[in-house]
Motif scaffolding. Structure first.
Motif, PDB file in Angstrom:
ATOM      1  N   UNK A   1       0.818  -1.213   0.000  1.00 55.25           N
ATOM      2  CA  UNK A   1       0.000   0.000   0.000  1.00 55.25           C
ATOM      3  C   UNK A   1       0.846   1.254   0.000  1.00 55.25           C
ATOM      4  N   UNK A   2       1.980   1.207   0.702  1.00 52.14           N
ATOM      5  CA  UNK A   2       2.870   2.367   0.729  1.00 52.14           C
ATOM      6  C   UNK A   2       3.554   2.587  -0.619  1.00 52.14           C
ATOM      7  N   UNK A   3       3.754   1.494  -1.364  1.00 54.53           N
ATOM      8  CA  UNK A   3       4.344   1.662  -2.693  1.00 54.53           C
ATOM      9  C   UNK A   3       3.340   2.331  -3.634  1.00 54.53           C
ATOM     10  N   UNK A   4       2.059   1.980  -3.509  1.00 54.95           N
ATOM     11  CA  UNK A   4       1.030   2.712  -4.268  1.00 54.95           C
ATOM     12  C   UNK A   4       1.100   4.200  -3.927  1.00 54.95           C
TER      13      UNK A   4
ATOM     14  N   UNK B   1       3.701   5.848  -2.771  1.00 55.14           N
ATOM     15  CA  UNK B   1       4.946   6.432  -3.284  1.00 55.14           C
ATOM     16  C   UNK B   1       4.828   6.742  -4.776  1.00 55.14           C
ATOM     17  N   UNK B   2       4.182   5.848  -5.521  1.00 58.32           N
ATOM     18  CA  UNK B   2       4.010   6.091  -6.948  1.00 58.32           C
ATOM     19  C   UNK B   2       3.020   7.231  -7.196  1.00 58.32           C
ATOM     20  N   UNK B   3       2.039   7.354  -6.302  1.00 57.78           N
ATOM     21  CA  UNK B   3       1.119   8.508  -6.385  1.00 57.78           C
ATOM     22  C   UNK B   3       1.896   9.795  -6.160  1.00 57.78           C
ATOM     23  N   UNK B   4       2.803   9.771  -5.171  1.00 56.23           N
ATOM     24  CA  UNK B   4       3.640  10.944  -4.896  1.00 56.23           C
ATOM     25  C   UNK B   4       4.544  11.256  -6.084  1.00 56.23           C
ATOM     26  N   UNK B   5       5.055  10.216  -6.742  1.00 56.76           N
ATOM     27  CA  UNK B   5       5.900  10.430  -7.925  1.00 56.76           C
ATOM     28  C   UNK B   5       5.131  11.164  -9.012  1.00 56.76           C
ATOM     29  N   UNK B   6       3.860  10.791  -9.189  1.00 59.92           N
ATOM     30  CA  UNK B   6       3.025  11.467 -10.188  1.00 59.92           C
ATOM     31  C   UNK B   6       2.752  12.910  -9.784  1.00 59.92           C
ATOM     32  N   UNK B   7       2.427  13.110  -8.507  1.00 61.53           N
ATOM     33  CA  UNK B   7       2.139  14.465  -8.029  1.00 61.53           C
ATOM     34  C   UNK B   7       3.362  15.368  -8.144  1.00 61.53           C
ATOM     35  N   UNK B   8       4.541  14.799  -7.901  1.00 63.83           N
ATOM     36  CA  UNK B   8       5.778  15.591  -8.012  1.00 63.83           C
ATOM     37  C   UNK B   8       6.003  16.092  -9.429  1.00 63.83           C
ATOM     38  N   UNK B   9       5.373  15.420 -10.403  1.00 55.28           N
ATOM     39  CA  UNK B   9       5.481  15.836 -11.800  1.00 55.28           C
ATOM     40  C   UNK B   9       4.291  16.683 -12.231  1.00 55.28           C
TER      41      UNK B   9
ATOM     42  N   UNK C   1       1.177  15.766 -12.009  1.00 58.74           N
ATOM     43  CA  UNK C   1       0.162  14.907 -12.628  1.00 58.74           C
ATOM     44  C   UNK C   1      -0.917  14.550 -11.606  1.00 58.74           C
ATOM     45  N   UNK C   2      -1.950  15.355 -11.529  1.00 60.04           N
ATOM     46  CA  UNK C   2      -3.080  15.019 -10.669  1.00 60.04           C
ATOM     47  C   UNK C   2      -3.936  13.997 -11.412  1.00 60.04           C
ATOM     48  N   UNK C   3      -4.542  13.032 -10.686  1.00 59.34           N
ATOM     49  CA  UNK C   3      -5.289  11.951 -11.345  1.00 59.34           C
ATOM     50  C   UNK C   3      -6.448  12.464 -12.195  1.00 59.34           C
ATOM     51  N   UNK C   4      -6.469  12.001 -13.436  1.00 60.72           N
ATOM     52  CA  UNK C   4      -7.575  12.297 -14.348  1.00 60.72           C
ATOM     53  C   UNK C   4      -7.445  11.352 -15.529  1.00 60.72           C
TER      54      UNK C   4
ATOM     55  N   UNK D   1       1.505   9.778   3.802  1.00 67.37           N
ATOM     56  CA  UNK D   1       0.134   9.948   4.296  1.00 67.37           C
ATOM     57  C   UNK D   1      -0.246  11.424   4.409  1.00 67.37           C
ATOM     58  N   UNK D   2       0.347  12.220   3.548  1.00 65.81           N
ATOM     59  CA  UNK D   2      -0.019  13.640   3.505  1.00 65.81           C
ATOM     60  C   UNK D   2      -1.422  13.785   2.941  1.00 65.81           C
ATOM     61  N   UNK D   3      -2.031  14.929   3.180  1.00 64.85           N
ATOM     62  CA  UNK D   3      -3.389  15.173   2.683  1.00 64.85           C
ATOM     63  C   UNK D   3      -3.429  15.092   1.158  1.00 64.85           C
ATOM     64  N   UNK D   4      -2.360  15.564   0.511  1.00 66.65           N
ATOM     65  CA  UNK D   4      -2.304  15.558  -0.952  1.00 66.65           C
ATOM     66  C   UNK D   4      -2.294  14.123  -1.490  1.00 66.65           C
ATOM     67  N   UNK D   5      -1.488  13.270  -0.882  1.00 65.39           N
ATOM     68  CA  UNK D   5      -1.423  11.876  -1.310  1.00 65.39           C
ATOM     69  C   UNK D   5      -2.737  11.160  -0.983  1.00 65.39           C
ATOM     70  N   UNK D   6      -3.268  11.418   0.207  1.00 61.96           N
ATOM     71  CA  UNK D   6      -4.546  10.806   0.612  1.00 61.96           C
ATOM     72  C   UNK D   6      -5.649  11.086  -0.401  1.00 61.96           C
ATOM     73  N   UNK D   7      -5.648  12.304  -0.933  1.00 66.08           N
ATOM     74  CA  UNK D   7      -6.719  12.703  -1.855  1.00 66.08           C
ATOM     75  C   UNK D   7      -6.571  12.083  -3.236  1.00 66.08           C
ATOM     76  N   UNK D   8      -5.361  11.630  -3.580  1.00 66.95           N
ATOM     77  CA  UNK D   8      -5.121  11.142  -4.946  1.00 66.95           C
ATOM     78  C   UNK D   8      -4.897   9.647  -5.049  1.00 66.95           C
ATOM     79  N   UNK D   9      -4.505   8.988  -3.954  1.00 66.42           N
ATOM     80  CA  UNK D   9      -4.055   7.602  -4.058  1.00 66.42           C
ATOM     81  C   UNK D   9      -5.150   6.645  -4.531  1.00 66.42           C
ATOM     82  N   UNK D  10      -6.378   6.855  -4.133  1.00 67.24           N
ATOM     83  CA  UNK D  10      -7.454   5.943  -4.548  1.00 67.24           C
ATOM     84  C   UNK D  10      -7.621   5.940  -6.067  1.00 67.24           C
ATOM     85  N   UNK D  11      -7.584   7.138  -6.668  1.00 69.29           N
ATOM     86  CA  UNK D  11      -7.745   7.229  -8.121  1.00 69.29           C
ATOM     87  C   UNK D  11      -6.538   6.645  -8.858  1.00 69.29           C
ATOM     88  N   UNK D  12      -5.350   6.894  -8.334  1.00 75.24           N
ATOM     89  CA  UNK D  12      -4.141   6.371  -8.976  1.00 75.24           C
ATOM     90  C   UNK D  12      -4.102   4.848  -8.874  1.00 75.24           C
ATOM     91  N   UNK D  13      -4.387   4.300  -7.699  1.00 74.78           N
ATOM     92  CA  UNK D  13      -4.323   2.852  -7.505  1.00 74.78           C
ATOM     93  C   UNK D  13      -5.418   2.115  -8.265  1.00 74.78           C
TER      94      UNK D  13
END
Length: 267
Positions: free
Chosen positions: A32-35, A37-45, A47-50, A85-97
């Protein structure tokens, strides 16, 4: 060596896996943490989920470098354990995973990390798809009622016990019927229902199983490696293997076994 732990959400697999890794000195790999981390990798670029950014997110996930150092997760050389587990990652991880091909990328990262040393890995289909040949395989389960009660006691949900339970039952049904990554029990996994057990009791059972199976494997190795030894020498080696398996025991540990003799001082 790989210890794989599977099971539904709320069954205690994350806590048990972490305790085992700490006790054995293995790397603890939380899929779950790797999901995250990959969400964070996208956000760092940026790339918000869409839907229109799915391919770009998958590209970022494939290029991401995931490592564990000292039990902490690193993304592209940076310690991100406290950012997962930042708010930003929390808000995006479900869509990314929820992006189907991402599961293969996560599994690839998990296999790579586990291949670099001894590891305790936990998450969906760890014992069936990711590590079908793991040295030790466990499936931790619990009733929806028990898992709902745990979630309520954690204080992470504002819902009632009944609402949490219904949510868990709905999620279980979805997980069992997924075309990819469905929740299944590996035929050779040790199944443990933790509904009426504390986490400490579940951990103790899993740890004892590892000790017992390791001792059995050691005995088989002795018998195979020394077929021409006199019987007394083989017996001595078997006793040494058994005593080695007890070195990790501590006062208060619970041990499964058969009582064969009682004396004034010993059982």
């Amino acid at each position: 060596m790989v210890i794989a732990i599977d099971g539904p959400a709320g069954s205690g697999k994350s806590t048990v896996a972490r305790l085992l890794a700490e006790r054995l000195g293995y790397t603890y790999v939380n899929s779950g943490n790797i999901y995250r981390a990959l969400t964070l990798a996208a956000l760092n670029r940026g790339l918000s989920p869409s839907p229109e950014k799915v391919e770009a997110i998958l590209g970022a996930a494939r290029e991401a470098r995931i490592e564990y150092r000292g039990g902490r997760l690193f993304l592209d050389g940076e310690d991100v354990e406290d950012s997962l587990h930042s708010a930003e990652v929390d808000a995006a991880v479900a869509q990314v995973s929820a992006i189907p091909p991402l599961r293969d990328i996560v599994n690839s990262h998990v296999r790579k990390i586990a291949g670099e040393g001894d590891a305790v890995v936990e998450g969906r289909d760890m014992t069936t798809v990711v590590f079908p040949s793991a040295d030790y395989k466990f499936f931790l389960d619990a009733s929806a009622e028990a898992r709902a009660r745990r979630r309520l006691e954690q204080g992470t949900s504002g819902d009632s016990l009944e609402a949490i339970r219904k949510n868990i039952e709905m999620r279980d049904e979805i997980d069992r019927n997924k075309s990819v990554g469905a929740l299944k029990i590996a035929p050779d996994a040790l199944y443990l229902d933790s509904s009426d057990l504390t986490i400490d009791e579940v951990y103790a059972k899993v740890y004892r199983k590892i000790l017992h199976q390791g001792n059995t494997m050691g005995i088989k190795e002795v018998a195979t490696d020394a077929p021409n030894l006199p019987k007394d020498d083989i017996q001595t080696q078997l006793q040494e293997q058994y005593l080695k398996s007890l070195e990790g025991l501590e006062e208060g540990d619970l041990i499964d076994g058969h009582v064969i003799q009682l004396t004034d001082d010993f059982v």
